[in-house]
Design a protein around this motif. Structure first.
Motif, short mmCIF file in Angstrom:
data_model
loop_
_atom_site.label_atom_id
_atom_site.label_comp_id
_atom_site.label_asym_id
_atom_site.label_seq_id
_atom_site.Cartn_x
_atom_site.Cartn_y
_atom_site.Cartn_z
N GLU A 342 13.37 -11.36 -43.31
CA GLU A 342 13.60 -10.33 -42.29
C GLU A 342 12.28 -9.62 -42.03
O GLU A 342 11.52 -9.37 -42.96
CB GLU A 342 14.66 -9.33 -42.77
CG GLU A 342 16.03 -9.96 -42.98
CD GLU A 342 17.04 -8.97 -43.54
OE1 GLU A 342 16.61 -7.90 -44.02
OE2 GLU A 342 18.25 -9.28 -43.51
N PHE A 343 12.02 -9.29 -40.76
CA PHE A 343 10.76 -8.65 -40.43
C PHE A 343 10.97 -7.30 -39.76
O PHE A 343 11.98 -7.05 -39.11
CB PHE A 343 9.91 -9.55 -39.51
CG PHE A 343 10.40 -9.65 -38.09
CD1 PHE A 343 10.04 -8.69 -37.14
CD2 PHE A 343 11.21 -10.69 -37.68
CE1 PHE A 343 10.49 -8.77 -35.83
CE2 PHE A 343 11.66 -10.79 -36.38
CZ PHE A 343 11.31 -9.81 -35.45
N GLU A 344 9.98 -6.44 -39.95
CA GLU A 344 9.82 -5.20 -39.19
C GLU A 344 8.48 -5.30 -38.48
O GLU A 344 7.47 -5.67 -39.08
CB GLU A 344 9.83 -3.98 -40.11
CG GLU A 344 11.16 -3.68 -40.77
CD GLU A 344 12.12 -2.91 -39.86
OE1 GLU A 344 11.67 -2.46 -38.79
OE2 GLU A 344 13.30 -2.76 -40.23
N GLN A 345 8.47 -4.98 -37.20
CA GLN A 345 7.26 -5.08 -36.40
C GLN A 345 6.67 -3.69 -36.17
O GLN A 345 7.37 -2.75 -35.79
CB GLN A 345 7.56 -5.74 -35.05
CG GLN A 345 6.35 -5.86 -34.13
CD GLN A 345 6.72 -6.49 -32.79
OE1 GLN A 345 7.81 -7.05 -32.63
NE2 GLN A 345 5.83 -6.40 -31.82
N TYR A 346 5.36 -3.56 -36.40
CA TYR A 346 4.65 -2.30 -36.21
C TYR A 346 3.48 -2.52 -35.26
O TYR A 346 2.74 -3.50 -35.40
CB TYR A 346 4.11 -1.78 -37.54
CG TYR A 346 5.18 -1.46 -38.56
CD1 TYR A 346 5.68 -0.18 -38.69
CD2 TYR A 346 5.69 -2.46 -39.38
CE1 TYR A 346 6.66 0.12 -39.63
CE2 TYR A 346 6.67 -2.18 -40.32
CZ TYR A 346 7.16 -0.89 -40.44
OH TYR A 346 8.13 -0.61 -41.36
N GLN A 347 3.33 -1.60 -34.31
CA GLN A 347 2.15 -1.63 -33.45
C GLN A 347 1.06 -0.80 -34.10
O GLN A 347 1.29 0.35 -34.50
CB GLN A 347 2.45 -1.08 -32.05
CG GLN A 347 1.27 -1.21 -31.10
CD GLN A 347 1.54 -0.58 -29.75
OE1 GLN A 347 1.93 0.58 -29.69
NE2 GLN A 347 1.35 -1.33 -28.69
#
Length: 427
Positions: A342-347
């Motif tokens: 599972e991923f979390e995306q951060y800018q």
């Protein structure tokens, strides 16, 4: 007096850099002062050489080398102030950038009314103790949070340098991502792995490129288009050197060999119909790359890599990755390594470059052990086996993307850079 940073000023009349912290000053020539004033008037703008020549040498005609020498000496005088970066932008001009610390954009939670109600009617000591305790709790939560993990990882990287490359006899520049200091950023750390006598590719007239190093690996990701935005995914080259000894890769032989290897064994590439208008409940964002690892005196090893993102929210979802490793003579039966998580995306930003970081929590791993491993591929098997044993959390960096391609820094065999093909598949 022109302000450069909170403590560094330019005295235009006296033609001096004034350091108010150390109480020192640095003399400038007329041209250096005039050019610096012009750059300060348009921070982060790219100013052409012609514009700077007019400012530095008004009413005079001088050779372009005068500007080059002036920029070089000005850069040396600014060298003690690392946050002030005078950049050369290939074929366009020069840019002055006052660097800021890399940061991750986050949401702030602030309920002023609740805080006021909680503090009314208590003693000053109680207020102080309560605020201190609250600060401690927030600090602990922040330290243990995923956000903090991302910030720590991003802080390792820099992207404020360019290197020159000769690919197939054509010269170009590559934006460079690196960990640590700059002692291993000379172009030779990349270029030495391409044999000079065989570095000829008649089909490459120009190219766009990125480069990366983690201090051990040296990666080049190349697209045969002058503008990265025009890269459509055809003819891309991904090379990573994992040994300090020059690999001696003959580019004239490499191109047909890589094409043969990709046609002979293909596991992960997804080829979609051009007119596919299918509808589905999910959209799979698929990225594919062939990454080659030349080592002196060894068989050429290829990683057929596929990564997929399936979003289940604005910035989160499921992550899938498959690596298939073979050598040029097929002595190594495929080493396949699959990750699901599972991923979390951060800018975020590395220097002033926008980057997407994907924080992957690994839920499932599968290593298909080969029947036979060649000597050339043995170190790859060992590294993949380590991944299989240890990987629980991974950080992937998407440093560039257009409609058809994307450039990624991938946590495999250390940190590896790859220019990938991009497709969307409706499921």
């Amino acid at each position: 007096m022109h302000k450069i940073t909170s403590y560094l000023f330019l005295d235009e009349q006296a033609k001096k850099l004034v350091d108010q912290v150390h109480g020192t000053s640095i003399d400038l020539t007329f041209s250096e002062a005039a050019i610096l004033v012009r750059l300060l008037s348009s921070p982060n703008a790219i100013l052409t050489k012609e514009a700077l020549l007019q400012v530095g040498w008004p009413d005079r005609v001088v050779a372009p080398t005068s500007l080059t020498q002036c920029i070089s000496t000005l850069r040396k005088k600014l060298e003690p102030y690392t946050e002030v970066q005078l950049k050369t932008v290939a074929r366009r001009g020069y840019q002055l950038h006052i660097a800021e610390q890399s940061h991750v954009k986050m949401l702030a939670i602030n309920d002023a009314d609740a805080i006021r109600d909680a503090l009314v009617g208590v003693s000053a000591w109680t207020k102080f103790a309560g605020i201190a305790f609250l600060g401690l709790i927030l600090a602990i939560f922040w330290y243990m949070s995923d956000h903090h993990a991302v910030v720590k990882q991003v802080a390792k990287w820099h992207a404020d340098k360019y290197i020159s490359l000769n690919i197939g006899g054509t010269l170009g520049t590559a934006q460079t991502f690196y960990i640590g200091d700059e002692e291993h950023l000379h172009p030779s750390w990349w270029q030495k792995h391409l044999a000079p006598e065989g570095n000829h590719i008649s089909s490459i007239k120009h190219f766009s490129a990125f480069a990366a190093t983690d201090g051990k690996n040296y990666s080049m990701a190349i697209c045969p288009e002058l503008d990265a935005e025009a890269c459509n995914g055809r003819g891309m080259i991904n090379i990573t050197a994992i040994d300090a000894k020059p690999a001696g890769l003959n580019m004239t032989e490499f191109i047909p060999l890589s094409q043969k290897m990709e046609q002979r064994i293909r596991y992960n590439r997804i080829v979609l119909p051009a007119d596919d208008k299918g509808k589905g409940e999910l959209v799979e964002h698929n990225y594919h790359a062939d990454i080659y690892f030349p080592v002196a005196g060894e068989l050429l090893v290829r990683n057929d890599l596929s990564m997929s993102l399936v979003y289940e929210g604005e910035n989160r979802g499921n992550f899938y990755s498959t690596s298939c490793i073979t050598d040029q003579d097929c002595l190594t039966t495929p080493i396949k390594y699959t990750i699901r998580g599972e991923f979390e995306q951060y800018q975020t930003e590395i220097n002033d470059l926008k980057v997407d970081v994907f924080y992957v929590k690994v839920l499932q791993k599968e290593l298909t052990k080969p029947d036979e491993v060649s000597n050339s591929a043995m170190q790859f098997y060992r590294e993949i086996r380590k991944h299989d044993i240890r990987d629980e959390e991974l950080f992937y960096y998407r440093v560039y993307q257009n409609e058809h391609t994307a450039v990624w820094i991938i946590p495999q065999m250390g940190q590896v850079l790859a220019w990938t093909q991009y497709n969307q598949l409706k499921l």
